[in-house]
Design an enzyme around this catalytic site. Structure first.
Site, mmCIF file in Angstrom:
data_model
loop_
_atom_site.group_PDB
_atom_site.id
_atom_site.type_symbol
_atom_site.label_atom_id
_atom_site.label_comp_id
_atom_site.label_asym_id
_atom_site.label_seq_id
_atom_site.Cartn_x
_atom_site.Cartn_y
_atom_site.Cartn_z
ATOM 1 N N ASP A 52 -82.483 -68.367 28.656
ATOM 2 C CA ASP A 52 -81.188 -67.423 28.860
ATOM 3 C C ASP A 52 -80.688 -67.400 30.258
ATOM 4 O O ASP A 52 -79.935 -68.401 30.363
ATOM 5 C CB ASP A 52 -81.850 -65.869 28.468
ATOM 6 N N GLY A 104 -92.998 -64.884 23.142
ATOM 7 C CA GLY A 104 -91.960 -65.600 22.406
ATOM 8 C C GLY A 104 -92.181 -66.960 21.790
ATOM 9 O O GLY A 104 -91.679 -67.129 20.611
#
Ligand code: IMP
Ligand code: MG
Length: 197
Positions: free
Chosen positions: A112, A53
């Site tokens: 997250d 990512g």
């Protein structure tokens, strides 16, 4: 060929709308680069990108930094192909650099729950670096359950799935030049049965 930056995008059957434009991202990266230049002056940090990512963010961020710096990568996987964290972290690629005694800047696309980053920080600290600093482009602060160190944040965002600028949905969408967020209303309208009355 110009950057791939539509206003909306459909990915794996779900609708996403523009959330952070290229201009907003570029401006924030410039600010982060200036802060890192000041805070790491006289040092020679190693940026460690967490794959997959962070590859676009890391590439852009490093080009806003003018102090001498090195780069390496670690590969983790926690999401599988779903939109909800699997709660498990698997390591897929080890570091090449010898980081003992070095200043480490860990670069992540998004924090997250905080599981991946807390795992990563412990792995890095085991190798006895001089310091560990955490930079994340995005922070879903309402979703963070693990007690995780975060030193620089690009944007604090709501707890909704995001896509683009390196972030994927089941491996798609990383090549979008901007950041998109799940369009809950559009998805709801799409999934509602048609009214035949
Ligand atoms: P955490 O371990 O729960 O903090 O999850 C971190 C990893 O999950 C990130 O490195 C991303 O790869 C992935 N992730 C979390 N939220 C999103 C999202 O909204 N879009 C895409 N990937 C996400
Ligand atoms: Mg990631």
């Amino acid at each position: 060929m110009s950057f791939y930056m539509p206003d909306r995008v459909e990915c794996n059957g779900e609708e996403f709308k523009l959330f952070l434009s290229k201009q907003e991202i570029d401006k924030r990266l410039m600010e982060l680069g200036e802060e890192l230049d000041t805070d790491f002056e006289g040092k020679r940090p190693i940026f460690i990108g967490i794959l997959n990512g962070s590859f676009i963010f890391l590439a852009d961020l490093m080009r806003h930094v003018s102090i001498p710096a090195e780069v390496d990568f670690l590969k983790l996987s926690s999401y599988g192909d779903a939109k909800v964290s699997s709660g498990k972290v698997t390591e897929r690629k080890e570091l090449d650099a010898d980081i003992e005694g070095r200043h480490i800047i860990l670069v992540e696309d998004i924090i997250d729950t905080g599981l991946s980053m807390s795992y990563m920080i412990n792995r890095i600290k085991d190798k006895k670096p001089a310091s560990v600093t955490v930079v994340t482009l995005l922070h879903k602060y309402e979703a963070t359950r693990y007690d995780v160190q975060i030193d620089y944040v690009g944007f604090r965002i709501p707890d909704l799935f995001v896509l683009g600028y390196g972030l994927d949905y089941a491996q798609e969408g990383r090549n979008l030049a901007q950041i998109y967020i799940l369009d809950e209303e559009a998805n709801k309208a799409k999934n509602e049965p048609e009214d035949h009355a």
